[in-house]
Design a protein around this motif. Structure first.
Motif, PDB file in Angstrom:
ATOM      1  N   SER A   3      46.205  94.622  50.944  1.00  0.00           N
ATOM      2  CA  SER A   3      45.333  94.916  52.080  1.00  0.00           C
ATOM      3  C   SER A   3      44.667  93.619  52.548  1.00  0.00           C
ATOM      4  O   SER A   3      43.482  93.395  52.357  1.00  0.00           O
ATOM      5  CB  SER A   3      44.282  95.954  51.676  1.00  0.00           C
ATOM      6  OG  SER A   3      43.509  96.311  52.792  1.00  0.00           O
ATOM      7  N   ARG A  48      39.259 100.593  52.971  1.00  0.00           N
ATOM      8  CA  ARG A  48      38.681 100.591  51.622  1.00  0.00           C
ATOM      9  C   ARG A  48      39.726 100.570  50.514  1.00  0.00           C
ATOM     10  O   ARG A  48      39.577 101.234  49.500  1.00  0.00           O
ATOM     11  CB  ARG A  48      37.804 101.821  51.410  1.00  0.00           C
ATOM     12  CG  ARG A  48      36.496 101.782  52.082  1.00  0.00           C
ATOM     13  CD  ARG A  48      35.646 102.877  51.486  1.00  0.00           C
ATOM     14  NE  ARG A  48      34.757 103.414  52.487  1.00  0.00           N
ATOM     15  CZ  ARG A  48      34.210 104.594  52.441  1.00  0.00           C
ATOM     16  NH1 ARG A  48      34.452 105.395  51.443  1.00  0.00           N
ATOM     17  NH2 ARG A  48      33.411 105.000  53.384  1.00  0.00           N
ATOM     18  N   SER A  49      40.802  99.830  50.690  1.00  0.00           N
ATOM     19  CA  SER A  49      41.869  99.788  49.695  1.00  0.00           C
ATOM     20  C   SER A  49      42.196  98.353  49.340  1.00  0.00           C
ATOM     21  O   SER A  49      42.120  97.467  50.183  1.00  0.00           O
ATOM     22  CB  SER A  49      43.140 100.444  50.240  1.00  0.00           C
ATOM     23  OG  SER A  49      42.917 101.771  50.610  1.00  0.00           O
ATOM     24  N   HIS A  50      42.613  98.149  48.090  1.00  0.00           N
ATOM     25  CA  HIS A  50      43.141  96.845  47.705  1.00  0.00           C
ATOM     26  C   HIS A  50      44.591  96.727  48.158  1.00  0.00           C
ATOM     27  O   HIS A  50      45.124  95.633  48.279  1.00  0.00           O
ATOM     28  CB  HIS A  50      43.054  96.633  46.196  1.00  0.00           C
ATOM     29  CG  HIS A  50      41.637  96.555  45.710  1.00  0.00           C
ATOM     30  ND1 HIS A  50      40.779  95.556  46.090  1.00  0.00           N
ATOM     31  CD2 HIS A  50      40.927  97.368  44.892  1.00  0.00           C
ATOM     32  CE1 HIS A  50      39.603  95.743  45.533  1.00  0.00           C
ATOM     33  NE2 HIS A  50      39.666  96.845  44.794  1.00  0.00           N
ATOM     34  N   ILE A  52      47.705  98.933  50.706  1.00  0.00           N
ATOM     35  CA  ILE A  52      48.032  99.998  51.652  1.00  0.00           C
ATOM     36  C   ILE A  52      49.524 100.276  51.528  1.00  0.00           C
ATOM     37  O   ILE A  52      50.283  99.451  51.020  1.00  0.00           O
ATOM     38  CB  ILE A  52      47.669  99.626  53.102  1.00  0.00           C
ATOM     39  CG1 ILE A  52      48.425  98.369  53.550  1.00  0.00           C
ATOM     40  CG2 ILE A  52      46.171  99.457  53.274  1.00  0.00           C
ATOM     41  CD1 ILE A  52      48.287  98.074  55.020  1.00  0.00           C
ATOM     42  N   ASP A  70      46.040 104.526  53.693  1.00  0.00           N
ATOM     43  CA  ASP A  70      44.964 103.847  52.967  1.00  0.00           C
ATOM     44  C   ASP A  70      44.124 104.875  52.222  1.00  0.00           C
ATOM     45  O   ASP A  70      44.402 106.068  52.273  1.00  0.00           O
ATOM     46  CB  ASP A  70      44.109 102.988  53.907  1.00  0.00           C
ATOM     47  CG  ASP A  70      43.367 103.791  54.950  1.00  0.00           C
ATOM     48  OD1 ASP A  70      42.613 104.722  54.576  1.00  0.00           O
ATOM     49  OD2 ASP A  70      43.502 103.488  56.148  1.00  0.00           O
ATOM     50  N   LYS A  71      43.104 104.416  51.524  1.00  0.00           N
ATOM     51  CA  LYS A  71      42.322 105.293  50.655  1.00  0.00           C
ATOM     52  C   LYS A  71      41.011 105.801  51.260  1.00  0.00           C
ATOM     53  O   LYS A  71      40.249 106.463  50.570  1.00  0.00           O
ATOM     54  CB  LYS A  71      42.023 104.581  49.339  1.00  0.00           C
ATOM     55  CG  LYS A  71      43.271 104.370  48.522  1.00  0.00           C
ATOM     56  CD  LYS A  71      42.960 103.766  47.191  1.00  0.00           C
ATOM     57  CE  LYS A  71      44.241 103.590  46.391  1.00  0.00           C
ATOM     58  NZ  LYS A  71      43.973 102.957  45.121  1.00  0.00           N
ATOM     59  N   LYS A  72      40.747 105.506  52.511  1.00  0.00           N
ATOM     60  CA  LYS A  72      39.529 106.000  53.135  1.00  0.00           C
ATOM     61  C   LYS A  72      39.838 107.345  53.795  1.00  0.00           C
ATOM     62  O   LYS A  72      40.547 107.415  54.790  1.00  0.00           O
ATOM     63  CB  LYS A  72      38.997 105.011  54.174  1.00  0.00           C
ATOM     64  CG  LYS A  72      37.661 105.438  54.741  1.00  0.00           C
ATOM     65  CD  LYS A  72      37.105 104.366  55.659  1.00  0.00           C
ATOM     66  CE  LYS A  72      35.756 104.782  56.198  1.00  0.00           C
ATOM     67  NZ  LYS A  72      35.236 103.781  57.132  1.00  0.00           N
ATOM     68  N   GLY A 109      42.929 109.948  50.653  1.00  0.00           N
ATOM     69  CA  GLY A 109      42.890 108.984  51.746  1.00  0.00           C
ATOM     70  C   GLY A 109      43.449 109.572  53.022  1.00  0.00           C
ATOM     71  O   GLY A 109      43.304 110.768  53.290  1.00  0.00           O
TER      72      GLY A 109
END
Length: 122
Positions: A3, A48-50, A52, A70-72, A109
């Motif tokens: 990301s 909000r991810s390290h 994607i 992604d994780k959001k 996500g």
């Protein structure tokens, strides 16, 4: 994929490569590259991810589906930025260039996707 902003360039390359492998015209490859670049950029900036996930699929012979995961976990909407704002136009571009787009909320996500129809394909 990581990301980081450079991920958009790698995603553009992958989109062009997939379209070439599927024997789509160069214009389709460029449109796909621009769409995935916008989706990935939004995921990197707001996700909000390290890392994607990038997906480039051919759900039908005449369609290309591009997605960034992604994780959001949140829905997104098409905004209307003022002329003074230098950003905030990515989804407007996705809306203008794609045949359809949307957001799939996942338990952990979201997946933001766009589809284009390939002209001349059956």
């Amino acid at each position: 994929m990581s990301s980081v902003p450079e991920t958009a360039a790698e995603a553009r390359r992958l989109a062009r490569q997939c379209c070439a492998l599927w024997a789509f015209d160069e214009g389709t490859g460029e449109t796909a590259a621009l769409l995935i670049s916008e989706l990935v950029t939004n995921a990197v900036r707001h996700g909000r991810s390290h890392s994607i996930r990038v997906r480039i699929e051919r759900p039908a012979p005449d369609r290309v589906r591009l997605a960034a995961v992604d994780k959001k976990r949140c829905s997104i909407t098409l905004g209307r930025p003022s002329p003074e704002n230098i950003g905030g136009r990515g989804l407007a571009l996705v809306d203008a260039l794609s045949d359809r787009w949307g957001v799939d909320l996942l338990p952990w996500g979201k997946r933001v996707w766009a589809e284009i129809r390939v002209k001349g394909q059956q």
